[in-house]
Design a protein around this motif. Structure first.
Motif, mmCIF file in Angstrom:
data_model
loop_
_atom_site.group_PDB
_atom_site.id
_atom_site.type_symbol
_atom_site.label_atom_id
_atom_site.label_comp_id
_atom_site.label_asym_id
_atom_site.label_seq_id
_atom_site.Cartn_x
_atom_site.Cartn_y
_atom_site.Cartn_z
ATOM 1 N N LEU A 128 0.634 9.151 -162.504
ATOM 2 C CA LEU A 128 1.584 8.720 -161.493
ATOM 3 C C LEU A 128 3.007 8.969 -161.984
ATOM 4 C CD1 LEU A 128 0.149 5.305 -160.215
ATOM 5 C CD2 LEU A 128 -0.371 7.640 -159.467
ATOM 6 N N MET A 129 3.822 9.574 -161.135
ATOM 7 C CA MET A 129 5.234 9.760 -161.429
ATOM 8 C C MET A 129 6.045 9.080 -160.337
ATOM 9 S SD MET A 129 5.515 13.572 -163.077
ATOM 10 C CE MET A 129 6.993 13.086 -163.962
ATOM 11 N N ALA A 130 7.206 8.531 -160.703
ATOM 12 C CA ALA A 130 7.947 7.622 -159.825
ATOM 13 C C ALA A 130 9.042 8.304 -159.023
ATOM 14 C CB ALA A 130 8.529 6.473 -160.652
ATOM 15 N N HIS A 131 8.911 9.599 -158.762
ATOM 16 C CA HIS A 131 9.920 10.267 -157.937
ATOM 17 C C HIS A 131 9.957 9.646 -156.547
ATOM 18 C CE1 HIS A 131 9.007 13.618 -160.889
ATOM 19 N NE2 HIS A 131 10.304 13.429 -161.022
ATOM 20 N N HIS A 132 11.174 9.502 -155.998
ATOM 21 C CA HIS A 132 11.348 8.865 -154.691
ATOM 22 C C HIS A 132 12.070 9.818 -153.743
ATOM 23 C CE1 HIS A 132 15.346 8.193 -156.299
ATOM 24 N NE2 HIS A 132 14.826 7.503 -157.297
ATOM 25 N N ALA A 133 12.405 9.306 -152.545
ATOM 26 C CA ALA A 133 12.985 10.158 -151.502
ATOM 27 C C ALA A 133 14.335 10.736 -151.914
ATOM 28 C CB ALA A 133 13.131 9.353 -150.210
ATOM 29 N N ASP A 134 15.141 9.995 -152.669
ATOM 30 C CA ASP A 134 16.424 10.524 -153.130
ATOM 31 C C ASP A 134 16.214 11.670 -154.109
ATOM 32 O OD1 ASP A 134 16.947 7.944 -151.972
ATOM 33 O OD2 ASP A 134 18.951 8.037 -152.844
ATOM 34 N N ASP A 135 15.196 11.543 -154.964
ATOM 35 C CA ASP A 135 14.872 12.635 -155.883
ATOM 36 C C ASP A 135 14.451 13.881 -155.108
ATOM 37 O OD1 ASP A 135 15.288 11.109 -158.216
ATOM 38 O OD2 ASP A 135 13.254 10.292 -158.100
ATOM 39 N N GLN A 136 13.692 13.681 -154.035
ATOM 40 C CA GLN A 136 13.259 14.814 -153.232
ATOM 41 C C GLN A 136 14.452 15.511 -152.583
ATOM 42 O OE1 GLN A 136 10.949 16.957 -153.015
ATOM 43 N NE2 GLN A 136 9.363 16.139 -151.637
ATOM 44 N N ALA A 137 15.382 14.731 -152.023
ATOM 45 C CA ALA A 137 16.573 15.311 -151.402
ATOM 46 C C ALA A 137 17.392 16.081 -152.430
ATOM 47 C CB ALA A 137 17.420 14.207 -150.770
ATOM 48 N N GLU A 138 17.532 15.505 -153.605
ATOM 49 C CA GLU A 138 18.278 16.147 -154.683
ATOM 50 C C GLU A 138 17.613 17.460 -155.098
ATOM 51 O OE1 GLU A 138 18.154 15.116 -159.321
ATOM 52 O OE2 GLU A 138 19.003 13.505 -158.092
ATOM 53 N N THR A 139 16.283 17.458 -155.171
ATOM 54 C CA THR A 139 15.541 18.656 -155.558
ATOM 55 C C THR A 139 15.725 19.772 -154.539
ATOM 56 O OG1 THR A 139 13.875 17.396 -156.786
ATOM 57 C CG2 THR A 139 13.227 19.569 -155.996
ATOM 58 N N LEU A 140 15.624 19.432 -153.240
ATOM 59 C CA LEU A 140 15.781 20.443 -152.204
ATOM 60 C C LEU A 140 17.169 21.056 -152.225
ATOM 61 C CD1 LEU A 140 13.035 19.387 -151.127
ATOM 62 C CD2 LEU A 140 13.988 19.637 -148.830
ATOM 63 N N LEU A 141 18.191 20.217 -152.357
ATOM 64 C CA LEU A 141 19.558 20.732 -152.371
ATOM 65 C C LEU A 141 19.794 21.585 -153.611
ATOM 66 C CD1 LEU A 141 22.255 20.781 -150.938
ATOM 67 C CD2 LEU A 141 22.898 18.689 -152.134
ATOM 68 N N PHE A 142 19.281 21.158 -154.737
ATOM 69 C CA PHE A 142 19.439 21.907 -155.979
ATOM 70 C C PHE A 142 18.783 23.283 -155.871
ATOM 71 C CE2 PHE A 142 17.600 22.907 -160.233
ATOM 72 C CZ PHE A 142 18.786 23.160 -160.894
ATOM 73 N N ARG A 143 17.579 23.326 -155.305
ATOM 74 C CA ARG A 143 16.871 24.601 -155.177
ATOM 75 C C ARG A 143 17.542 25.507 -154.152
ATOM 76 N NH1 ARG A 143 10.486 22.660 -155.276
ATOM 77 N NH2 ARG A 143 10.481 21.956 -157.454
ATOM 78 N N LEU A 144 18.087 24.912 -153.098
ATOM 79 C CA LEU A 144 18.784 25.704 -152.090
ATOM 80 C C LEU A 144 20.001 26.383 -152.699
ATOM 81 C CD1 LEU A 144 19.115 26.532 -149.110
ATOM 82 C CD2 LEU A 144 20.465 24.443 -148.788
ATOM 83 N N ILE A 145 20.754 25.648 -153.506
ATOM 84 C CA ILE A 145 21.942 26.205 -154.147
ATOM 85 C C ILE A 145 21.564 27.268 -155.164
ATOM 86 C CG2 ILE A 145 23.879 25.644 -155.680
ATOM 87 C CD1 ILE A 145 23.977 22.905 -154.302
#
Length: 449
Positions: A128-145
């Motif tokens: 189990l890893m504790a990534h949450h919705a803010d982490d997901q948003a951060e990941t998407l924006l980081f990958r987009l950039i």
């Protein structure tokens, strides 16, 4: 450290939060990736509340030894697991400080952490890893950039294979604000990672300076990006299904791609198939600027040309109308080895066995396995003439890089040895067929993809 204590037995965790942890895939051992921070500490409490004492719940803490409070954080995790009455495994890693940018260090730490997880998990284990919705948003924006495709914009999957087990993220539907409020209500204790305040790291820069500004204009950012990730994930799934269909049309049983059939696909379909092939073999997809040109060169090369695509740990090579995906640095082979009856021999990517063909087989023959040494000859058919092995391999279109790795199986009679098998390409009738004359059946198999 944020002060607090273990919640009382009377504390009622929100049902919506508990439900996310109760609905896990079937598993044998449940591991929690415990950093000591707010999110993983909360997750550890939830897992214990929902699964102990009826399940085997454990925690793993990876100490990167990068922060001044690294030892204090490890001790905190030890004390937390003592209070929760679950075993804790601590692993210290040496992180490669590659490059001068902080982002390089961040990625190196991540790779070191996941390598520990892969080594730890056994079949049936769930991490189990504790990534949450803010982490997901951060990941998407980081990958987009950074410049990614649809697959990258699918974000972090809720679950995926990891090592011999699986990884699962039960908190992806909750914001950090939600988790922080629940942790405060429960009176939990956790340790803040000082590196989270360092804006030199790309993700921290996004988290501290960029995302708050975007959320001030679009408060529903997490929901919107979650929708984007879901849509991209569906498109990625469809692309994989299409690649699998094209694989059936273009590949053979040996896992090679036929140039003729690949050339019949559109440029987009070619790229989709080749990148799927790479990922399917367990390699990272190379970030090439112009896949169309690269694949076009593989397809349009001269018949005697030797174009290559070199990736992280692999090479795609062309030979006589076929594309081959092979390791860049294949496993070293022994000089030679004895093959004993009913004792399988591993030979690089090959498995070699000698089994009796009847209940009363003849005495065990002396069998030896080796690679080409040069000058080998053999008799392809009982009535045929001796042929040079080198010439035979050329005639049968065996790629040059495979010729040196083919296991050659010899029967040893005193000072003489006779070639009885060449990989899975040829085997003497004395050791093959429904009733081998030698009384023993030789089986040489290459690992399947």
């Amino acid at each position: 450290m944020t002060q607090g204590d273990k919640p009382s037995e009377a504390y009622a965790w929100p049902e919506v939060l508990c439900a996310s942890v109760r609905s896990l895939p079937e598993h044998r051992t449940l591991w929690i990736a415990l950093s000591g921070g707010l999110d993983s500490t909360l997750l550890a409490h939830l897992a214990v509340r929902c699964y102990c004492p009826t399940h085997d719940v454990r925690a793993i803490h990876v100490n990167h030894q990068l922060q001044a409070n690294a030892d204090a954080t490890e001790q905190f995790c030890e004390h937390l697991c003592e209070r929760l009455a679950i075993p804790l495994t601590c692993r210290r890693v040496e992180v490669q400080r590659s490059g001068s940018r902080a982002g390089g260090l961040e990625e190196s730490a991540r790779q070191a952490r996941y390598e520990v997880f892969e080594q730890l998990l056994e079949p049936g284990d769930l991490l189990l890893m504790a990534h949450h919705a803010d982490d997901q948003a951060e990941t998407l924006l980081f990958r987009l950039i950074r410049g990614t495709g649809v697959r990258g914009l699918a974000g972090m999957p809720r679950q995926r294979p990891l090592g011999k087990g699986r990884l699962y993220r039960p908190l992806l539907d909750f914001s950090r604000e939600d988790l922080s409020g629940w942790a405060a209500d429960a009176g939990l204790t956790w340790i803040e990672d000082p590196s989270n305040a360092d804006a030199r790291f790309d993700r921290n820069f996004l988290r501290q300076r960029v995302l708050p500004l975007i959320r001030s204009r679009w408060p529903e950012l997490n929901r919107r990006l979650s929708h984007t990730a879901r849509a991209c994930g569906e498109n990625s799934f469809l692309a994989d299904r299409l690649a699998a269909l094209h694989w059936e049309q273009c590949a053979d049983q040996r896992g090679r791609l036929a140039i003729e059939h690949l050339a019949g696909l559109s440029p987009v379909e070619r790229k989709n198939l080749v990148t799927w092939w790479i990922r399917r073999a367990g390699y990272a997809e190379p970030s090439l600027r112009d896949w169309g040109q690269v694949i076009g060169e593989l397809i349009g090369a001269r018949q005697d040309g030797s174009p290559e695509v070199v990736g992280d740990g692999f090479v795609i090579r062309r030979f006589q109308g076929w594309l081959y995906l092979v390791p860049a640095a294949p496993e070293a082979l022994p000089v030679g080895a004895e093959l004993f009856p009913q004792q399988p021999l591993r030979w690089g990517e090959w498995s070699i066995r000698l089994i009796p063909s009847t209940e009363q087989s003849r005495p065990n023959p002396a069998i030896r396995v080796s690679t080409r040494q040069g000058g080998e000859t053999f008799r392809p058919s009982p009535q045929g003439v001796e042929r040079p092995l080198k010439k035979w391999l050329q005639e049968h279109a065996v790629p040059p890089w495979e010729r040196a790795r083919l296991p050659l199986v010899f029967r040893v009679d005193g000072d003489r040895q006779r070639l009885i098998a060449i990989g899975d390409l040829w085997c003497s009738g004395q050791y093959s067929g429904s009733a081998p004359a030698a009384g023993w059946r030789l089986i040489v198999e290459r690992d399947c993809d």
